[in-house]
Enzyme design. Structure first.
Site, short mmCIF file in Angstrom:
data_model
loop_
_atom_site.label_atom_id
_atom_site.label_comp_id
_atom_site.label_asym_id
_atom_site.label_seq_id
_atom_site.Cartn_x
_atom_site.Cartn_y
_atom_site.Cartn_z
N LYS A 24 0.82 -1.23 0.00
CA LYS A 24 0.00 0.00 0.00
C LYS A 24 0.85 1.28 0.00
CE LYS A 24 -4.10 -2.09 1.92
NZ LYS A 24 -5.04 -2.25 3.03
N ASN A 52 -4.83 2.07 -1.68
CA ASN A 52 -5.42 0.72 -1.82
C ASN A 52 -6.23 0.59 -3.11
OD1 ASN A 52 -7.76 2.16 -1.11
ND2 ASN A 52 -8.69 0.31 -0.29
N ASP A 93 -9.64 2.83 2.14
CA ASP A 93 -9.59 2.11 3.42
C ASP A 93 -10.13 2.98 4.56
OD1 ASP A 93 -8.56 -0.37 2.72
OD2 ASP A 93 -6.47 0.26 2.98
N GLY A 140 -0.06 -1.54 14.91
CA GLY A 140 0.46 -1.59 13.54
C GLY A 140 0.75 -0.20 13.02
N ALA A 141 1.68 -0.12 12.08
CA ALA A 141 2.04 1.19 11.50
C ALA A 141 2.29 1.06 10.01
CB ALA A 141 3.28 1.73 12.22
N ARG A 181 5.44 -3.24 16.31
CA ARG A 181 6.66 -4.03 16.57
C ARG A 181 7.90 -3.17 16.31
NH1 ARG A 181 7.65 -9.06 12.63
NH2 ARG A 181 7.42 -7.37 11.11
P1 ATR Z 1 -0.67 -3.05 5.36
O1 ATR Z 1 -0.39 -2.25 4.16
O2 ATR Z 1 -1.78 -4.04 5.19
O3 ATR Z 1 -0.84 -2.23 6.61
P2 ATR Z 1 2.10 -3.51 5.92
O4 ATR Z 1 2.36 -2.12 5.45
O5 ATR Z 1 3.00 -4.60 5.45
O6 ATR Z 1 0.64 -3.96 5.54
O7 ATR Z 1 2.06 -3.49 7.52
C1 ATR Z 1 1.93 -4.64 8.24
C2 ATR Z 1 1.88 -4.33 9.75
O8 ATR Z 1 1.83 -5.58 10.44
C3 ATR Z 1 3.11 -3.59 10.26
O9 ATR Z 1 2.71 -2.76 11.33
C4 ATR Z 1 4.00 -4.73 10.75
O10 ATR Z 1 4.90 -4.38 11.77
P3 ATR Z 1 6.41 -3.85 11.39
O11 ATR Z 1 6.24 -2.42 11.02
O12 ATR Z 1 7.18 -4.07 12.63
O13 ATR Z 1 6.86 -4.70 10.24
C5 ATR Z 1 2.95 -5.65 11.34
N1 ATR Z 1 3.45 -7.03 11.42
C6 ATR Z 1 3.63 -7.88 10.38
N2 ATR Z 1 4.12 -9.06 10.84
C7 ATR Z 1 4.25 -8.94 12.19
C8 ATR Z 1 4.69 -9.81 13.24
N3 ATR Z 1 5.11 -11.06 12.99
N4 ATR Z 1 4.68 -9.34 14.51
C9 ATR Z 1 4.25 -8.07 14.77
N5 ATR Z 1 3.81 -7.21 13.82
C10 ATR Z 1 3.81 -7.63 12.55
#
Ligand code: ATR
Length: 291
Positions: A84, A105, A120, A144-145, A169
């Protein structure tokens, strides 16, 4: 050049020759998406022969994929995890909303341009309205970020929420996000303490069950009761044994998953692509959505 590139990239692209094509791009998780089933059902109900196809694209092929779609019969695509934000450099223009949120998106193609927008945030806003979730004096925690988190955060800000924390994370990412849009980034080590004051928790990470990320989820289950918690929203859908549902249940809080949001953002994407506003029931029905 594209004569060779396109079939290699997309396999079934030839299927779409002569008809309007829409689609979804993501990584290997794209094949779990209900978007193709949902859109094909909507097209059938509207008497359209348009196609909607899901494509597992390697990150290194993203630019080529966008370029190829622009030059073929694709009218639009949705973008899902993890692209995204990554698609933005390959687009010709962004809507005001996508530019503010910093994530896309929905892409609309014509022969000359690929324009990104974001439905979204609107889809999440529709979810809040549908479930009647009150934001009055709400203390919000967004987990999440990534791209989805950006849209959810912007939605809460637009609705006048002033108490919003973002836990991720990777702390640096939540810091950057909050510096840009608003809210307060809290390091994961301090998250449980911060969560004690939260009334609404929204999971925007791709993690919804313990086997996916034990380390990330363990502190939540170890913590015990979150006394202020009223609602837990997981923007994912179709997850069996959903950790966030269990967290809501063990705290006597309401649980809402992302199925309604899936339909709502798709309906808004359809409006962007066609100018048509369709009854959301047409999008909800193929999902087996029960109110
Ligand atoms: P989207 O566009 O759907 O938001 P993304 O940009 O890949 O997808 O973001 C995925 C989110 O899930 C992020 O906040 C990611 O945390 P990181 O910034 O630390 O990568 C989180 N995420 C993915 N796998 C994870 C895991 N195993 N444990 C904790 N957070 C996770």
């Amino acid at each position: 050049m594209h004569g060779n590139l396109i079939p290699n990239l997309f396999g079934h692209l030839e299927e779409t020759c002569g008809m309007k094509a829409y689609g979804l791009i993501g990584d290997q998780r794209v094949h779990k998406s209900l978007s193709p089933v949902m859109f094909e059902s909507v097209f059938a109900a509207l008497g359209s022969d348009a196609k909607y196809l899901a494509f597992n694209i390697d990150g290194s092929d993203l630019q080529k994929a966008i370029q190829a779609m622009k030059q073929t019969s694709f009218a639009g695509v949705n973008v899902t995890v993890p692209y995204k934000q990554a698609v933005i450099p390959y687009l010709d223009d962004l809507s005001e909303c996508a530019s503010q949120i910093g994530a896309v998106n929905t892409i609309t193609f014509d022969e000359e341009s690929a324009v990104g927008c974001n439905t979204d945030g609107g889809g999440f806003s529709d979810l809040l309205d549908y479930y009647g979730l009150s934001l009055e004096e709400a203390d919000i925690c967004i987990l999440g970020a990534g791209g989805a988190s950006r849209a959810v955060l912007q939605c809460f800000i637009d609705r006048g929420c002033s108490s919003i924390i973002v836990v991720n994370r990777t702390y640096q990412k939540s810091l950057g996000l909050c510096a840009q849009l608003g809210g307060t980034a809290v390091p994961f080590e301090d998250a449980m303490k911060a969560l004690e004051a939260s009334t609404i928790v929204v999971n925007t990470t791709s993690i919804s069950d313990v086997s996916q990320a034990r380390e990330f989820l363990k502190p939540f289950s170890d913590h015990g009761r979150f006394k202020q918690l009223r609602a837990v929203i997981d923007i994912n859908y179709g997850r069996k044994g959903n950790f966030w549902r269990q967290l809501a249940q063990s705290n006597d809080a309401r649980f809402v998953d992302g199925l309604y949001m899936l339909a709502a953002q798709a309906r808004r994407s359809f409006l962007v692509w066609t100018g048509q506003t369709i009854d959301i029931g047409l999008f909800l029905k193929p999902l087996g959505f029960k109110s």
